[in-house]
Each structure stands twice: as structure tokens, then as C-alpha cells.
Design an enzyme around this catalytic site. Structure first.
Site, short mmCIF file in Angstrom:
data_model
loop_
_atom_site.label_atom_id
_atom_site.label_comp_id
_atom_site.label_asym_id
_atom_site.label_seq_id
_atom_site.Cartn_x
_atom_site.Cartn_y
_atom_site.Cartn_z
N ILE A 626 6.39 1.42 -4.50
CA ILE A 626 6.79 1.79 -3.14
C ILE A 626 6.74 0.61 -2.19
CG2 ILE A 626 6.30 4.25 -3.37
CD1 ILE A 626 3.59 3.80 -2.15
N VAL A 634 2.78 -2.37 -4.66
CA VAL A 634 2.13 -1.11 -4.32
C VAL A 634 2.84 0.02 -5.05
CG1 VAL A 634 1.44 0.42 -2.45
CG2 VAL A 634 1.67 -2.02 -2.03
N ASP A 746 -1.85 -7.66 12.81
CA ASP A 746 -0.45 -7.41 12.42
C ASP A 746 0.00 -6.04 12.92
OD1 ASP A 746 2.01 -8.06 11.43
OD2 ASP A 746 1.51 -7.63 9.33
#
Ligand SMILES: *[C@@H]1O[C@H](CO)[C@@H](O)[C@H](O)[C@H]1NC(C)=O
Ligand SMILES: *[C@@H]1O[C@H](CO)[C@@H](O)[C@H](O)[C@H]1NC(C)=O
Ligand SMILES: *[C@@H]1O[C@H](CO)[C@@H](O)[C@H](O)[C@H]1NC(C)=O
Ligand SMILES: *[C@@H]1O[C@H](CO)[C@@H](O)[C@H](O)[C@H]1NC(C)=O
Ligand SMILES: *[C@@H]1O[C@H](CO)[C@@H](O)[C@H](O)[C@H]1NC(C)=O
Ligand SMILES: *[C@@H]1O[C@H](CO)[C@@H](O)[C@H](O)[C@H]1NC(C)=O
Ligand SMILES: *[C@@H]1O[C@H](CO)[C@@H](O)[C@H](O)[C@H]1NC(C)=O
Ligand SMILES: *[C@@H]1O[C@H](CO)[C@@H](O)[C@H](O)[C@H]1NC(C)=O
Length: 907
Positions: A626, A634, A746
Site C-alpha cells: 500500500i 508498507v 512532516d
């Protein structure tokens, strides 16, 4: 996905800008379009055809008049349009052809010494993607071409192209006539990727002038055949018998078929055509039964029998089609079998190949890239055919090279990634800043030149650029570790890193004979470890951004891909502090073994230890990727209890080993909050470092805001505020609730994730092993970072301010266009409390005071000066208030309190 949407926007925009054409309302009843090139007024000619000036259909060229003597001897001043030879690129008319599938296009070129230089020009013309004909006004002036062209778009470009020393292309008329769809198609010919250029159209046996509209409803011009022997002529049958033409798709005029050339004394009747040029030619022969008898004859083409004993029945009409390939002349002969062979009309066409068009993805991607440059390359119609666009190179209809050097691009636009067949990409000296991004999909790329820019970060993984041979990154401001993945590129033979700000040890994977690595002009860069110590210097922290690659490039359902794909939660400070603390403690405690550490952590805040086997089962053997980034990939996983998780498998870039990893897990597991994505567990086996996170199925805020239109509409102002409040709570906890304080580093729309109920969470991320790593994404990055090289809580506030502006405006920041002040345009409006910039889909559904509050807090959050920005706690307080105001407004609108669960008041 947001990029797709962005693309759609530009495509529409480009459409309006570039391809919008006037509707054909100017065409007359038959759908005819007749342009008087260079003309200034409309008029109706002797055939009752309406002519109009051409200026609506062409945007270049100069206009003049010339004295012209018609064949009949009458003299008149006629207008011309000419295009200076020195003008680069295509000079095009864009002809409207909405209602037709087949059109006749007839340009007429006249020189007649209009410029007094007595140098008739030579040039060539194209239709659509095809090079259609060479024009040489020395051999004939005027020169008329006629094409029968299949169309599948609303416009058909007709362009004039100059040739070296050929003089200025010139044109006087351009006519477009729709033809019936099936016309000229036969068993030997179809308009798939071919079209027709007229060479001859002869009204056999007729010695008057040319016939055209209104006798021919499609306004073809039928020339008399007086050039052929009058001894064989016979035209005395035209009134004898009526002809039934209803089954002939080409609908030749009855007047044309009612005359014929008939074999008289000789045994054979023949036509001989000189074609000038070797090619494939298509012949259409018409036979009308205008004699009281039914003659039979053999039909030969260049000596070969095309049809034997062909019979023309009295008062019937028939058509014969055939093609002859690779010929330069055509001899059509009728050989007598019975009675008198006859021929009523002949059309001879040259076959013209139509090159394939480039994919629409490619065209849109290039159009978006052009928008970034602020320049006008004159990019219109097809990039590869009939000629290559400026800066573009092709193989057939595929764009394989793009050279955009020495201009201002600012950032690598996301649509570079759509140019999947690129072999050469040259962006040297284009003011690119920030990270190298959006290129991961270019698997054919052989040469990548990003030299002489201001790039600071390698960005993502290079491992997907499998064809890369030359990577030129010299003279940038690159920092941070050189990606190990470059070593896996088998074809890479030159890596130029000269004159950057690199420092540290080069990955050993690059140390191979087949690869030349140039490193001079950096702070300290080598394969030996002599530069390692220097990399601890905190003033040289390196921005590093994780770029995830969408799993389905063209899919629409990329949900929650982001969980765990995002890097960076715990700040360098924290890691350093704790690492130092642990290191000290370890020293004091005689360093515990990993196994002992493992036992110790069994009870850490419910973070579970998984075996590698369990992970394999949960992820169905790592089946469903994904997301991925420079840290690894991931995968979607499902725990035995049915809970969905995001499983992040990292490769250990720093080889710091298991202890270090476990320390990180410890830190991660300590940070728990309802608005932070939680760590479910981890696995530290078989040299794998695996983190298991909660999976959020609602996708990211970016997905929802920039995904399909419908998604965005469901994001009303109250929902947006709720999401903002949730995310602010998570960040506020990191800044003020956790101990020690944590800087997220972030914050951005794609890093705010939603669960099924649209509750927002900020992902918790892997603490990178590299403690000096600074996260950050162009467009969200604190402008002060560029001078101070440090991120603070106020940097998160800045990034979050950008997120708020996105929620208000419903558009992306410039992560692609690069400047840190992208929202400067919006700021004054918001500070003035006016709402021009507010997302149109919110119109009429927000409380003005609520919007004003958020606009104001957003504007102050993105102040350049960090000390002018509010704290996250202050931002949260304002957002809560704005949310309450909006809820009250909705309630008053509804007349009673009916608030959905997603819009419950905040406490
Ligand atoms: C196309 O055809 C439609 C319907 O026949 C007509 O209304 C329209 O005006 C035509 N458009 C042009 C450009 O001829
Ligand atoms: C020319 O066209 C007009 C309508 O546009 C029509 O009234 C007239 O009869 C036509 N004249 C001829 C000679 O066909
Ligand atoms: C063509 O037009 C341009 C601008 O419209 C003008 O500057 C130029 O002098 C013209 N050239 C000629 C040869 O007429
Ligand atoms: C154009 O035609 C003339 C005479 O027919 C010839 O001399 C000249 O070479 C031709 N020009 C080109 C570019 O073909
Ligand atoms: C035209 O199409 C045919 C099949 O439809 C194909 O074989 C041929 O290569 C095509 N030609 C060009 C020039 O694309
Ligand atoms: C013309 O021929 C078609 C068939 O080819 C026939 O259906 C039609 O009735 C004929 N028309 C006349 C006027 O003979
Ligand atoms: C055309 O072909 C016929 C028979 O194939 C031949 O008799 C005649 O001479 C040819 N005409 C020319 C001009 O080549
Ligand atoms: C030619 O065709 C006609 C009718 O199709 C037939 O009557 C005649 O016999 C044929 N002649 C030859 C020589 O084949």
C-alpha cells in the site's frame, strides 16, 4: 490521486486556452466552411458559397493582397496569408469538424509574386498528425490540394511548414466539406490510419469546364477530360436515360455520370496517369448505363487484369475500387469483350499514412509541465507528429526525450511521472529546488540530468529507475546520505555528484567497477569511513522526504495508502536525547543484550511483539503493497482478530542493529493519543525491522480533498473544521502533552489520516535510525529552515497553517511549484476577511465568522518569522471556537439542533 485531479484541472484549462475553437455556426447550410485566407470581409461567390475571413481559425501569419487573373481572364485583388519562413514551429489552422466523420479539405495556394521578389516558395503541409503534401509554387501557381480525411476529434489542424531556404509559406483559400461517413471505403480501402490525397478527378467524356457545387452536393471539383484524345470522345448520351444513384455512397453528380468516354474504332480505351511520386494509389471508377445496350469489357491496371468481363447494365450505375501499391504511373485500360466499353468518371488518390497520436496522458502531462514554465513553447496538437514539439523527442508516437534546460521550472511537476517512456530527461539549470521527486515511475529512463539546480534532497528511492545509465546531479545543494538503492541499478555507469554539500560515507553498493562515481567538490564524501564522524554535526541536518508511490497508478481507490508510509514523528532532539540517555545508561549497566531488552519491553504500552511468521500470515506473504518510500515498503495486513493493520518493513540503512531499533520502538510506544496513529506492535527477526500500525481506512485528507469531486463535496466546512481540530489536538499533544516534547516535522494533508467516521489522526511514524534526519515536504517546509537549518514546534505550526489554507481554498499548495510562499496570494484576502479565495464548493454553507477566524489563524501560522506564529495550543483553541460557531450556524440554519455524530461539539 490528488495529482490526477490536478491534471484534470489543467487539462480542462488547457482545453479552454488552447483548443477552444469557434463553433461552426459560420458554416453554411451544408456544413461547408470556406475561408478566405488573409481576407477581411465575408462574401458570397457565384456558386452561392459563403466565404469568411480566416482570422478566427489561425493565430499567426501576415496578410497581403495580390492582383490575380482568373482562368476566365477576369482580374481581381485577392487576399493572401503568408507565414515568415523564420517563424519556428507549425503555423496552423484549426478547422472545426464536429459533425463529420469524413471531410474534404481543399487548400489553395497562390504566390503570383505578391512580394515582388519573384521567388515562388516551396513548403509542406500537414493535416492532423500526417505530413500531407509538398507544395512547390515554382512548378504551379496557383496550386490546389484536396484531401479526404477521417476525423475523430472536434478540430482538425491544418498546418504549413517552411523548409530550409524554401521561402515564406503562403495560402489563399481553405475549404472544408463534410462527406458521408462510408464514402470511399471499400474492400480494398478503409480510413483506419490512412487518408487520401486527390491526384485526379475526371468527368470522362466532358469537355466543358470543371463541375462542382451545387451540381455536386459535396462540392468536389470534377475536371473535364479534354486533355485526352477527342477522337475517342462521346458525350451524346446524357439525356437518354435517367440514372438511379441512390446506392452509391460517394454520390457522384448525375451530370458527371451522364457523359462518358466510349470506345470507338480502337480495341482498347485507356487512361494513363503520371503520378510523379512512387506510392500507393487508390482508383475509383464510375460506370453509368447511359447506353441502350449493356457493354462488357476487361479492366486492366498497368497490364494486370483487375476485373474480367465487367458488365455495365443499361441505366444502372456501378463503382469499382482498386488499389495499386508502389507505382509511379497508372495505366487504366478497358479491353473490349462486347459492345462499346465506356468510362464515366475516374478518381485517383494517393494513400497518405496517418501516424498514431501520442497517448492523451502524455499530451496532458506535457501541457501541465509547460504551465509550470511560464513560457509558451507553442505546444499544441500532437507532440510527435507531424513534427516534434520544441524540447520534445519521439520514437514514432512515443515521447522519449524531454530537454527543458535553462528555464525556470522550480520543481519537478508530478506529471513528469506520467511520461512513462522517457529515455532522456534533461532538466539542467532549471531552478529546481527541494527534493528529487515524481520520477520513480520512469522505468525506461536512461539519462537523467538534474545538474546546476538547487536540489537539496535525494528524495525517494531510485531503485525503480532500472534502466538508468547516467545520473548527473552535479552542482546542486544535495545533502544527506547517497541512496544505497543507486547501487542496485545494473546499467548505471556514471553518477556525477560533484559540487554538492554531501558529507559522509558512500554506500558500498556503489563501489563497483562498472560505475564511475564523481564526488569532487563536496564537503567530505568517500567510500572509506573517514567522513563518517563529521556527519554527526547537527548543523548539517538533511531534509529527507518520503515519497510514496501510489499502488494503482490509474486507480481511484487508493485508500489509506498512507498509513505508515509516512516518515518521521519523533524529532531529532528527542531521539538524540533519549539515545544519549540510553547509551549512558547502557554504559552504566554494562549494556543489556537484545534478548534482555526484548523481555523488558513485553509490557510496553500494549505494543505487541510479532514473530516473522505471524507477519507473513497477516500480510498474506506481503501481497498487498500500500505504499513505499526510501525506508522500505508498507503492506496491508490483517491480524488474527480481524483488525486491519499497516505493516511497514524497513531495511536497516544504518546497520545500527536490533538494539537501536528496539529503542525506537520503545519511544514510539510511549506516545499515545486518540489523534495519533498508534503503533500496534513490531517484529525484529530475520534481520527484518517491521513496525505494525493501526490502519485507517478513510484515506488521507489529501485523498479526500483532492480525490474525486464527490469526496470533496462531502467535506463541508464543519467536517473540515472537525478534521483540523483533531489533527491540531494530535500535534498539540506532541508539542505539549508528551514528555519530552516532540516535533512532528512532516505535517501535510497527506499525513492527516481519517478513520471510517472521518476522525482525523496524525500518523506516528518510524523514528529514523538516522537521528539527524529532518523530514519536510516542499510547500509545507518552514521558510526559516532554509536559514537556520533547524526545525522547531513553530515549523509544525507553519506546516499546519498550510494545511488550514488548503482546507479553506480547496487547492494544493505549490508542493510542485516550489516556492515556500505559495499561499502569499491568499493571505491578504484572508487577513482582510474577504472570501474570494474560499473553495467554491463551500460557497454559501459556512458561517462568515467561523471562516474569518480560521483564515486569520491560518494566515498568522504561515508568517515567515517564526516568532510571529501562534503556538499549536493557540491554533487549537481558535479552531475549536470556529468549529463551535459553524455548528451553531448549521443548527440555526436547520432551525433545530440536528447534528450528526461527525459534527458533535468539541470538548
Ligand atoms: C452539428 O449538428 C447539430 C445537429 O444536426 C447542429 O445542431 C449543429 O449546429 C451542428 N454543428 C455544426 C458545427 O455544424
Ligand atoms: C443562394 O442562397 C440563398 C440562401 O442563402 C437562396 O435564397 C438563393 O436562392 C440561392 N441562390 C442560388 C442561385 O442558388
Ligand atoms: C509581419 O507582421 C509582423 C507583425 O504583425 C510585422 O512586424 C512584420 O514586419 C511583418 N512582416 C512582413 C514581411 O510583412
Ligand atoms: C520546385 O520546382 C522547381 C521547378 O519545377 C524545381 O526546380 C525546384 O527544385 C522545386 N523545389 C523543390 C524544393 O522541390
Ligand atoms: C495502420 O494500421 C494497420 C492495422 O490497422 C497496421 O498494421 C499498420 O502498421 C498501421 N500503420 C501505421 C503507419 O501506423
Ligand atoms: C434505386 O435503387 C434502389 C436500390 O438500389 C431502389 O431501392 C430504389 O427504389 C431505386 N430508385 C428508383 C427511383 O428507381
Ligand atoms: C496502357 O496499357 C495498354 C495495355 O495494357 C497498352 O496497350 C498501352 O500502350 C498502355 N498505354 C500507355 C500510354 O502506356
Ligand atoms: C460476360 O458476362 C456476360 C454477362 O455477365 C455473359 O453473358 C457473357 O457470356 C460473358 N462473356 C464472357 C466472354 O465471359
Amino acid at each position: 490521486m490528488e495529482f490526477r485531479c490536478f491534471l484534470c484541472f489543467w487539462v480542462c484549462f488547457c482545453f479552454l486556452l488552447g483548443f477552444g475553437v469557434p463553433r461552426l455556426s459560420v458554416a453554411d447550410r451544408q456544413g461547408f466552411l470556406s475561408l478566405s485566407c488573409g481576407g477581411s470581409s465575408s462574401f458570397v461567390d457565384a456558386s452561392n458559397i459563403s466565404w469568411i475571413p480566416d482570422s478566427t481559425y489561425v493565430s499567426s501569419g501576415n496578410v497581403t493582397m495580390v492582383n490575380f487573373i482568373e482562368e476566365g481572364g477576369s482580374s481581381s485583388q485577392i487576399p493572401l496569408r503568408f507565414f515568415l519562413e523564420s517563424q519556428e514551429g507549425r503555423q496552423c489552422y484549426r478547422l472545426p469538424v464536429q459533425n463529420a466523420s469524413l471531410v474534404l479539405v481543399r487548400p489553395r495556394f497562390i504566390y503570383k509574386n505578391y512580394d515582388g521578389l519573384n521567388k515562388p516558395p516551396s513548403f509542406w503541409v500537414s493535416l492532423g498528425t500526417a505530413s500531407a503534401a509538398n507544395i512547390n509554387l515554382t512548378s504551379s501557381d496557383p496550386w490546389v490540394e484536396e484531401f479526404i480525411w477521417p476525423v475523430n476529434k472536434d478540430t482538425l489542424p491544418f498546418c504549413l511548414h517552411s523548409i530550409l531556404d524554401g521561402g515564406n509559406p503562403v495560402i489563399s483559400q481553405l475549404e472544408v466539406r463534410p462527406l458521408p461517413g462510408g464514402a470511399y471505403t471499400s474492400s480494398s480501402w478503409e480510413f483506419s490510419n490512412k487518408s487520401l490525397r486527390k491526384r485526379f478527378r475526371i468527368n470522362c467524356g466532358y469537355s466543358g469546364g470543371p463541375l462542382r457545387y451545387p451540381l455536386d452536393p459535396y462540392d468536389r471539383i470534377w475536371d473535364a477530360d479534354q486533355k485526352f484524345s477527342p477522337a475517342q470522345l462521346s458525350s451524346g448520351f446524357n439525356n437518354q436515360l435517367p440514372l438511379n444513384l441512390s446506392n452509391i455512397q460517394e454520390s457522384p453528380p448525375a451530370a458527371v455520370l451522364q457523359s462518358a468516354r466510349v470506345l470507338a474504332r480502337k480495341n482498347i480505351l485507356s487512361y494513363n496517369f503520371q503520378l510523379d511520386k512512387t506510392g500507393d494509389y487508390y482508383a475509383v471508377l464510375y460506370f453509368g448505363g447511359i447506353l441502350p445496350v449493356s457493354p462488357s469489357f476487361d479492366i486492366l491496371a498497368n497490364g494486370d487484369v483487375v476485373r474480367s468481363n465487367y458488365t455495365v447494365k443499361s441505366s444502372e450505375v456501378s463503382v469499382l475500387f482498386f488499389i495499386r501499391k508502389g507505382i509511379t504511373s497508372l495505366n487504366i485500360t478497358l479491353r473490349n469483350v462486347s459492345f462499346y466499353p465506356l468510362m464515366n468518371a475516374i478518381e485517383i488518390y494517393e494513400s497518405v499514412d496517418i501516424p498514431l497520436e501520442c497517448s492523451t496522458t502524455t499530451v496532458s502531462a506535457l501541457q501541465v509541465i509547460q504551465q509550470y514554465t511560464d513560457l509558451d513553447f507553442g505546444w499544441q496538437d500532437d507532440p510527435c507528429s507531424p513534427t516534434w514539439w520544441k524540447h520534445v523527442g519521439c520514437e514514432g508516437s512515443i515521447v522519449t526525450s524531454l530537454v527543458l534546460s535553462d528555464m525556470n521550472l522550480r520543481a519537478i511537476s508530478p506529471t513528469f511521472g506520467d511520461l512513462l517512456d522517457l529515455k532522456t530527461l534533461d532538466l539542467h539549470n532549471t531552478s529546481l529546488a527541494g527534493e528529487i521527486q515524481n520520477l520513480a515511475s520512469l522505468q525506461e529512463l536512461e539519462t537523467l540530468n538534474l545538474s546546476f539546480n538547487k536540489l537539496t534532497s535525494f528524495g525517494s528511492d531510485f531503485s525503480t529507475l532500472v534502466s538508468l545509465q547516467i545520473l548527473d546531479l552535479q552542482n546542486n545543494s544535495l545533502e544527506g546520505p547517497v541512496p544505497d538503492s543507486l547501487g542496485s541499478l545494473k546499467n548505471l555507469h556514471l553518477l556525477n555528484l560533484e559540487n554538492n554539500k554531501l558529507r559522509g560515507t558512500l554506500p558500498q553498493s556503489l563501489n563497483k567497477e562498472s560505475l564511475e562515481v564523481r564526488t569532487s567538490g563536496n564537503l567530505c564524501l568517500s567510500f572509506s569511513s573517514r567522513c563518517t564522524d563529521l556527519s554527526e554535526n547537527p548543523s548539517l541536518q538533511t531534509p529527507e522526504v518520503t515519497v510514496f508511490t501510489p499502488k494503482h497508478r490509474h486507480g481511484h481507490s487508493r485508500k489509506a495508502v498512507l498509513v505508515g508510509t509516512i516518515a518521521g514523528a519523533l524529532c531529532a532532539l528527542l531521539v538524540i536525547t533519549v539515545a544519549v540517555f540510553m547509551y549512558k545508561r547502557r554504559k552504566e549497566d554494562e549494556v543489556p543484550s537484545s534478548s534482555r531488552t526484548l523481555t523488558e519491553i513485553r509490557n510496553w504500552n500494549a505494543a505487541k511483539i510479532f514473530s516473522y511468521k505471524e507477519i507473513k500470515v497477516a500480510t498474506n506473504n506481503f501481497k498487498d503493497v500500500i505504499g513505499h518510500g526510501s525506508f522500505g515498503s508498507v503492506y496491508l495486513g490483517k491480524l488474527p482478530d480481524g483488525k486491519l493493520v499497516a505493516v511497514k518493513v524497513r531495511f536497516d540503512r544504518t546497520q545500527l542493529g536490533a538494539d537501536s531499533f528496539i529503542n525506537e520502538v520503545y519511544l514510539l510506544s510511549q506516545v499515545r493519543h486518540q489523534n495519533l496513529v498508534s503503533l500496534e506492535g513490531f517484529c525484529c527477526e530475520s534481520k527484518q525491522q517491521i513496525l505494525v500500525y493501526e490502519y485507517l481506512p478513510g484515506g488521507s485528507l489529501a485523498d479526500n480533498l483532492y480525490g474525486s469531486n464527490s469526496k470533496r463535496v462531502t467535506l463541508n466546512w464543519a467536517r473540515r473544521l472537525k478534521i483540523a481540530v483533531d489533527a491540531a489536538k494530535g500535534l498539540d499533544y506532541l508539542h505539549n502533552g508528551s514528555n519530552p516534547r516532540i516535533i512532528h516535522r512532516d505535517v501535510k494533508c497527506s499525513n492527516i489520516l481519517l478513520d471510517m467516521e472521518m476522525n482525523a489522526k496524525v500518523p506516528h511514524t518510524d523514528v529514523s535510525h538516522v537521528t539527524t534526519v529532518v523530514k519536510g515536504t516542499a510547500g509545507y517546509l518552514d521558510p526559516e529552515y532554509f536559514s537556520t537549518q533547524q526545525l522547531t514546534e513553530k515549523s509544525d505550526v507553519y506546516s499546519f497553517g498550510v494545511v488550514l489554507l488548503e482546507l479553506i481554498c480547496g487547492r494544493e499548495p505549490l508542493s510542485h511549484s516550489g516556492s515556500p510562499d505559495s499561499y502569499n496570494l491568499a493571505k491578504p484576502y484572508l487577513q482582510a476577511g474577504t472570501f474570494e479565495v474560499v473553495d467554491k464548493s463551500l460557497k454559501g454553507s459556512f458561517d462568515v465568522e467561523s471562516m474569518r477566524k480560521v483564515g486569520s489563524i491560518a494566515a498568522s501560522s504561515v508568517e515567515r518569522d517564526a516568532s510571529q506564529r501562534p503556538t499549536m495550543g493557540e491554533v487549537l483553541a481558535e479552531l475549536k471556537e470556529a468549529y463551535s460557531i459553524q455548528l451553531a450556524y448549521l443548527a440555526s440554519q436547520a432551525g433545530h439542533m440536528r447534528i450528526s455524530s461527525a459534527e458533535s461539539p468539541v470538548h
